[in-house]
Design a protein around this motif. Structure first.
Motif, PDB file in Angstrom:
ATOM      1  N   HIS A 104       0.818  -1.216   0.000  1.00  0.00           N
ATOM      2  CA  HIS A 104       0.000   0.000   0.000  1.00  0.00           C
ATOM      3  C   HIS A 104       0.852   1.267   0.000  1.00  0.00           C
ATOM      4  O   HIS A 104       0.363   2.368   0.298  1.00  0.00           O
ATOM      5  N   LYS A 106       3.484   2.233   1.903  1.00  0.00           N
ATOM      6  CA  LYS A 106       3.802   2.884   3.164  1.00  0.00           C
ATOM      7  C   LYS A 106       4.845   2.061   3.915  1.00  0.00           C
ATOM      8  O   LYS A 106       4.946   0.846   3.750  1.00  0.00           O
ATOM      9  N   LYS A 140      -5.275   8.374  20.842  1.00  0.00           N
ATOM     10  CA  LYS A 140      -5.336   9.720  20.273  1.00  0.00           C
ATOM     11  C   LYS A 140      -5.027  10.765  21.336  1.00  0.00           C
ATOM     12  O   LYS A 140      -4.298  11.741  21.086  1.00  0.00           O
ATOM     13  N   VAL A 145      -1.872   9.355  16.544  1.00  0.00           N
ATOM     14  CA  VAL A 145      -2.987   9.618  15.635  1.00  0.00           C
ATOM     15  C   VAL A 145      -2.531   9.343  14.215  1.00  0.00           C
ATOM     16  O   VAL A 145      -1.476   9.798  13.784  1.00  0.00           O
ATOM     17  N   ASP A 146      -3.327   8.597  13.467  1.00  0.00           N
ATOM     18  CA  ASP A 146      -3.036   8.330  12.053  1.00  0.00           C
ATOM     19  C   ASP A 146      -4.326   7.877  11.405  1.00  0.00           C
ATOM     20  O   ASP A 146      -5.382   7.827  12.060  1.00  0.00           O
ATOM     21  N   ASP A 147      -4.277   7.550  10.124  1.00  0.00           N
ATOM     22  CA  ASP A 147      -5.484   7.065   9.456  1.00  0.00           C
ATOM     23  C   ASP A 147      -5.873   5.705  10.012  1.00  0.00           C
ATOM     24  O   ASP A 147      -5.071   5.015  10.660  1.00  0.00           O
ATOM     25  N   ALA A 148      -7.137   5.311   9.763  1.00  0.00           N
ATOM     26  CA  ALA A 148      -7.684   4.088  10.346  1.00  0.00           C
ATOM     27  C   ALA A 148      -6.864   2.863   9.969  1.00  0.00           C
ATOM     28  O   ALA A 148      -6.643   1.963  10.793  1.00  0.00           O
ATOM     29  N   HIS A 149      -6.407   2.837   8.718  1.00  0.00           N
ATOM     30  CA  HIS A 149      -5.625   1.694   8.252  1.00  0.00           C
ATOM     31  C   HIS A 149      -4.322   1.562   9.035  1.00  0.00           C
ATOM     32  O   HIS A 149      -3.967   0.469   9.503  1.00  0.00           O
ATOM     33  N   THR A 150      -3.608   2.637   9.213  1.00  0.00           N
ATOM     34  CA  THR A 150      -2.336   2.593   9.926  1.00  0.00           C
ATOM     35  C   THR A 150      -2.542   2.268  11.403  1.00  0.00           C
ATOM     36  O   THR A 150      -1.743   1.518  11.996  1.00  0.00           O
ATOM     37  N   MET A 151      -3.594   2.787  11.996  1.00  0.00           N
ATOM     38  CA  MET A 151      -3.875   2.469  13.396  1.00  0.00           C
ATOM     39  C   MET A 151      -4.143   0.972  13.570  1.00  0.00           C
ATOM     40  O   MET A 151      -3.717   0.361  14.557  1.00  0.00           O
ATOM     41  N   SER A 152      -4.830   0.379  12.597  1.00  0.00           N
ATOM     42  CA  SER A 152      -5.072  -1.066  12.679  1.00  0.00           C
ATOM     43  C   SER A 152      -3.762  -1.839  12.554  1.00  0.00           C
ATOM     44  O   SER A 152      -3.597  -2.901  13.172  1.00  0.00           O
TER      45      SER A 152
END
Length: 341
Positions: A104, A106, A140, A145-152
């Motif tokens: 993806h 990253k 948070k 804090v990051d986008d939902a994908h990165t947090m997962s």
């Protein structure tokens, strides 16, 4: 050798031998637990008296644990097996996470994972079990804090690092707890010992199965899997079928099968536990059993063969007109399981 019938016996789908949820999960080694709600039925259908209350009690007490383990996917395991199993698949899971991120576009550095793990620990210390939403909110507040994908991904990596696992059972979403708060420490096990234990569990509960099946199930290297089989070779009986070598553990049942109609949950071990699944369904119906991108659907099993689809809130559908067994008893068993809490 009727492979489907013997598998049904050893997977405890026919004439189950266990009454205790923990003992059943321990026998299976691990149970695919991709679907948060369906995983309960994957256990329930394999015990003598299916009970949602019994499942919840074992889950809430931490006797069984849900975490990303082998194949970097959700599984249910007995709590005392968690640590040695994690030691076998940690490196593979870290690589899988890295590859997934790279696909993806990253990349995360090790220091970023270390910081996330530290904040996750701080968010959960003294809190017991918290929902995923609550955990993300606390992170948070601490500055992660990051986008939902990165947090997962951070949560997935924390599982691979043995920081978090499942907490108590919530009706809607997964909960998390610190591994060290939930799972007792156990003496370290040599990798060879852990591999021998894993392969023994697999062939006790999934036999008849092949080397290729075990490689798929464990996602470990072929050489390591072959060596693991050799380490317990005196416990295994080899049978040749259709040009392949199948292993049956000496503790397996090979007699006592009785014809039965079963409602299998999505991602059930009877299908996902093997690389080759042609014993369970005709190729023309494969798309009704699982998709090309890894989705496994709830299916109706009759005499070891998949004959249709079912869903708790939808009408059943059969593959062929002549493949329509009476599912009333199977559906009643499932309804009683849901109502048992």
């Amino acid at each position: 050798m009727n492979i489907s019938h013997i598998r049904l016996l050893n997977q405890q789908l026919v004439s189950p031998q266990y009454s205790d949820v923990h003992d059943l999960v321990s026998w299976m080694g691990m149970l695919q637990a991709q679907e948060y709600k369906m995983m309960r039925w994957a256990v329930g259908t394999r015990v003598k008296k299916p009970s949602m209350a019994a499942f919840r009690e074992a889950y809430d007490m931490g006797r069984i644990v849900r975490a990303h383990l082998f194949r970097c996917t959700w599984q249910l395991v007995a709590a005392e097996d968690y640590r040695w199993m994690l030691s076998l698949c940690t490196d593979k899971n870290r690589l899988a996470i890295r590859g997934y991120l790279a696909y993806h576009g990253k990349r995360l550095e090790e220091r970023e994972y270390e910081r996330a793990n530290d904040l996750i620990r701080r968010s959960l210390e003294g809190k017991g079990s918290v929902s995923k939403d609550t955990l993300l909110r606390r992170l948070k507040e601490l500055g992660l804090v990051d986008d939902a994908h990165t947090m997962s991904i951070y949560l997935r990596r924390a599982e691979a690092d043995g920081v978090i696992c499942s907490g108590v059972l919530d009706n809607r979403q997964n909960t998390y707890a610190l591994v060290d708060d939930r799972i007792p420490q156990v003496p370290d096990m040599l990798r060879e010992e852990a591999l021998a234990l894993l392969v023994r569990r697999y062939f006790q509960s999934h036999a008849p199965a092949t080397l290729e099946d075990f490689v798929w199930w464990s996602n470990l290297g072929v050489g390591e899997c072959r060596a693991a089989i050799e380490s317990i070779r005196s416990e295994l009986i080899a049978e040749s079928y259709a040009g392949e070598t199948y292993f049956i553990h000496r503790d397996c049942r090979v007699r006592g099968y009785r014809r039965q109609t079963i409602l299998l949950p999505s991602y059930d071990e009877y299908l996902i536990g093997y690389k080759s699944r042609y014993h369970a369904f005709e190729e023309e119906f494969r798309h009704r059993v699982h998709s090309s991108n890894g989705l496994f659907y709830p299916v109706i099993l009759h005499d070891g063969q998949v004959v249709g689809n079912w869903h708790p809130k939808q009408e059943v559908s059969f593959f062929k007109d002549e493949m329509q067994p009476d599912i009333a008893d199977a559906m009643l068993r499932y309804r009683r399981f849901l109502d048992s809490e």
